[in-house]
Design a protein around this motif. Structure first.
Motif, PDB file in Angstrom:
ATOM      1  N   ILE A 306      41.586  46.846  37.842  1.00  0.00           N
ATOM      2  CA  ILE A 306      41.028  45.761  38.652  1.00  0.00           C
ATOM      3  C   ILE A 306      41.051  46.134  40.131  1.00  0.00           C
ATOM      4  O   ILE A 306      40.070  45.929  40.862  1.00  0.00           O
ATOM      5  CB  ILE A 306      41.803  44.453  38.391  1.00  0.00           C
ATOM      6  N   LEU A 310      38.062  46.431  43.011  1.00  0.00           N
ATOM      7  CA  LEU A 310      38.063  45.727  44.298  1.00  0.00           C
ATOM      8  C   LEU A 310      37.949  46.697  45.468  1.00  0.00           C
ATOM      9  O   LEU A 310      37.192  46.454  46.424  1.00  0.00           O
ATOM     10  CB  LEU A 310      39.340  44.888  44.425  1.00  0.00           C
ATOM     11  N   GLY A 334      49.794  38.051  44.354  1.00  0.00           N
ATOM     12  CA  GLY A 334      48.534  38.761  44.222  1.00  0.00           C
ATOM     13  C   GLY A 334      48.461  39.982  45.100  1.00  0.00           C
ATOM     14  O   GLY A 334      49.374  40.274  45.883  1.00  0.00           O
ATOM     15  N   GLY A 336      45.589  41.634  47.686  1.00  0.00           N
ATOM     16  CA  GLY A 336      44.321  41.375  48.355  1.00  0.00           C
ATOM     17  C   GLY A 336      43.708  42.640  48.902  1.00  0.00           C
ATOM     18  O   GLY A 336      44.395  43.542  49.357  1.00  0.00           O
ATOM     19  N   LEU A 361      32.584  43.395  40.057  1.00  0.00           N
ATOM     20  CA  LEU A 361      33.632  42.385  40.099  1.00  0.00           C
ATOM     21  C   LEU A 361      33.596  41.463  38.881  1.00  0.00           C
ATOM     22  O   LEU A 361      34.587  40.803  38.583  1.00  0.00           O
ATOM     23  CB  LEU A 361      33.491  41.555  41.380  1.00  0.00           C
ATOM     24  N   ALA A 364      35.902  42.983  36.535  1.00  0.00           N
ATOM     25  CA  ALA A 364      37.248  42.786  37.065  1.00  0.00           C
ATOM     26  C   ALA A 364      37.716  41.354  36.836  1.00  0.00           C
ATOM     27  O   ALA A 364      38.884  41.109  36.523  1.00  0.00           O
ATOM     28  CB  ALA A 364      37.280  43.128  38.555  1.00  0.00           C
ATOM     29  N   ALA A 365      36.790  40.383  36.978  1.00  0.00           N
ATOM     30  CA  ALA A 365      37.158  38.987  36.737  1.00  0.00           C
ATOM     31  C   ALA A 365      37.513  38.754  35.274  1.00  0.00           C
ATOM     32  O   ALA A 365      38.439  37.996  34.959  1.00  0.00           O
ATOM     33  CB  ALA A 365      36.006  38.074  37.160  1.00  0.00           C
ATOM     34  N   ALA A 368      40.947  40.111  34.840  1.00  0.00           N
ATOM     35  CA  ALA A 368      41.936  39.259  35.498  1.00  0.00           C
ATOM     36  C   ALA A 368      42.227  38.023  34.662  1.00  0.00           C
ATOM     37  O   ALA A 368      43.382  37.619  34.490  1.00  0.00           O
ATOM     38  CB  ALA A 368      41.447  38.874  36.887  1.00  0.00           C
ATOM     39  N   ILE A 375      40.370  36.183  40.076  1.00  0.00           N
ATOM     40  CA  ILE A 375      39.972  36.825  41.331  1.00  0.00           C
ATOM     41  C   ILE A 375      39.415  35.752  42.244  1.00  0.00           C
ATOM     42  O   ILE A 375      38.542  34.971  41.845  1.00  0.00           O
ATOM     43  CB  ILE A 375      38.941  37.932  41.086  1.00  0.00           C
ATOM     44  N   SER A 376      39.914  35.717  43.458  1.00  0.00           N
ATOM     45  CA  SER A 376      39.533  34.685  44.416  1.00  0.00           C
ATOM     46  C   SER A 376      38.961  35.333  45.673  1.00  0.00           C
ATOM     47  O   SER A 376      39.457  36.364  46.128  1.00  0.00           O
ATOM     48  CB  SER A 376      40.747  33.830  44.781  1.00  0.00           C
ATOM     49  N   VAL A 385      39.164  39.678  49.098  1.00  0.00           N
ATOM     50  CA  VAL A 385      39.073  39.413  47.667  1.00  0.00           C
ATOM     51  C   VAL A 385      40.461  39.643  47.085  1.00  0.00           C
ATOM     52  O   VAL A 385      41.043  40.715  47.270  1.00  0.00           O
ATOM     53  CB  VAL A 385      38.027  40.315  46.983  1.00  0.00           C
ATOM     54  N   LEU A 387      43.211  39.599  43.874  1.00  0.00           N
ATOM     55  CA  LEU A 387      43.590  39.552  42.470  1.00  0.00           C
ATOM     56  C   LEU A 387      44.857  38.720  42.393  1.00  0.00           C
ATOM     57  O   LEU A 387      45.919  39.139  42.865  1.00  0.00           O
ATOM     58  CB  LEU A 387      43.836  40.956  41.924  1.00  0.00           C
TER      59      LEU A 387
END
Length: 401
Positions: A306, A310, A334, A336, A361, A364-365, A368, A375-376, A385, A387
């Motif tokens: 992940i 990112l 997380g 970032g 992504l 990756a989402a 996650a 992922i935010s 971004v 994780l």
């Protein structure tokens, strides 16, 4: 095997060399006796006496010459023991001469002759050991690399590049590892997709169905017997919801890969190291942040993948300095990834789509969410971004860190 061959050869050679030295010494003593007999005969003919000094000059330091004349008078010169070899010769004009050599002298001669052989054998044995060690490392290196590759695959790094080898057996093993990694990657990818589909396509309709049934049971127009039946239906819907939640949670806990407690800054630092060369090639600064240490229990292989997504997204689509750092929130820990470019996604949680997406992504989402995180995208002075991973004992509510 080489040392054994050298030992056998050395023993045989040592015995033959010792016999050769003894034969040479025996011949040398006999030659000395011949010369002494001639020299003594010449001295007697000249009328000069045979003295110990004269005999010692012919005997040297390691031998002894004894002359017995016709009247049995004994004259000796030189020094030697009596445990060696000797040679006797008759002297012209009367008498006899005996030349003796000590056994210790012969032992020294044998030792001097065997010393180069022993040193040569030791040198060959050492050379054989070094060459054998180098060959063993050379032949074992492909299998050690494959063992490391297999360990990484077992930890969940299915994208590892399995090393090739010129050794056919190692190459066959590498091909088997590649096939296994590909099949496991496909299996885990389908598992994540199934978890995403189940989460989006099962929980939402079940929740909506439950709300509808509950609403119907509370309507004034609903007869009592129908409301009672609806309540029984709600019970069955709750059972179905519990089964779905149990299956999804079981899938989250059965992630293929080693679950371990790690330092988040260590994960961030490893990601920076992995992408340092690519960042230099793109002429983009890639830095590790300075957040406080925080430990979390994660499937490290999945988190590494992940983070790679990112960081790659920030390097390829962002601008300016890219910073990777640990991020701490109220309910989440997380990592970032920030850059100085314009925000490419809407602020908030980046939800995984069962149908996939057009950017990296999305995958990756999916990963996650399969880990119980998300992922935010958050809007701070720079685009970040994150994780987000749930802290131990905290519920996942999908709010930005």
């Amino acid at each position: 095997m080489t040392v054994g061959i050298l030992a056998v050869f050395g023993v045989v050679r040592a015995y033959s060399t010792a016999d050769l030295v003894r034969d040479q010494e025996r011949v040398s003593v006999q030659q000395t006796a011949d010369l002494a007999a001639v020299a003594i005969a010449a001295r007697l003919q000249s009328g000069a006496p045979v003295t110990p000094t004269f005999l010692a000059s012919m005997a040297g330091e390691d031998r002894r010459i004894t002359f017995v004349d016709g009247q049995d008078a004994r004259t000796s010169g030189g020094s030697a023991g009596s445990d060696g070899v000797d040679a006797r010769r008759a002297v012209e004009g009367g008498g006899r001469v005996t030349v003796s050599e000590s056994g210790s002298v012969q032992s020294e001669r044998v030792s001097d002759a065997l010393l180069p052989l022993v040193l040569l054998g030791l040198a060959l044995a050492a050379a054989a050991a070094v060459i054998g060690w180098l060959l063993a490392r050379l032949f074992a290196r492909p299998f050690r690399l494959l063992a490391d590759d297999a360990t990484r695959i077992g930890d969940g790094h299915f994208d590892v590049k399995v090393h090739h080898s010129s050794i056919s057996e190692a190459e066959d093993l590498g091909n088997a590892l590649r096939r296994a990694a590909s099949q496991l990657d496909t299996l885990v990818r389908r598992e994540r997709e199934l978890a995403t589909v189940a989460s989006h396509e099962l929980r939402t309709p079940i929740t909506a169905l439950r709300l509808s049934l509950e609403d119907l049971s509370l309507w004034p127009q609903t007869p009592a017997d129908v409301a009672e039946e609806l309540q029984r239906g709600l019970t069955e819907v709750d059972r179905l919801s519990d089964v779905v939640s149990t299956l999804l949670e079981s899938g989250d806990r059965s992630q293929l890969g080693a679950v371990s407690e790690v330092e988040l800054r260590e994960l961030a630092g490893d990601a920076v190291d992995r992408w340092a060369d690519r960042a230099r090639h793109l002429r983009r600064p890639l830095l590790l942040g300075s957040a406080a240490p925080l430990r979390a229990t994660v499937v490290r292989a999945s988190v590494d993948r992940i983070l790679d997504e990112l960081v790659e997204n920030a390097l390829l689509h962002g601008t300016g300095t890219v910073t990777v750092d640990a991020v701490v929130g109220h309910t989440y820990a997380g990592i970032g990834v920030s850059d100085e470019g314009a925000k490419a996604f809407q602020t908030g949680v980046l939800h995984a789509s069962p149908a996939g997406g057009s950017h990296g992504l999305t995958e990756a989402a999916v990963q996650a969410e399969s880990l119980g995180g998300f992922i935010s995208v958050i809007d701070v002075p720079e685009t970040r971004v994150v994780l987000a991973l749930p802290l131990p004992g905290r519920a996942t509510d999908h709010h930005p860190v």
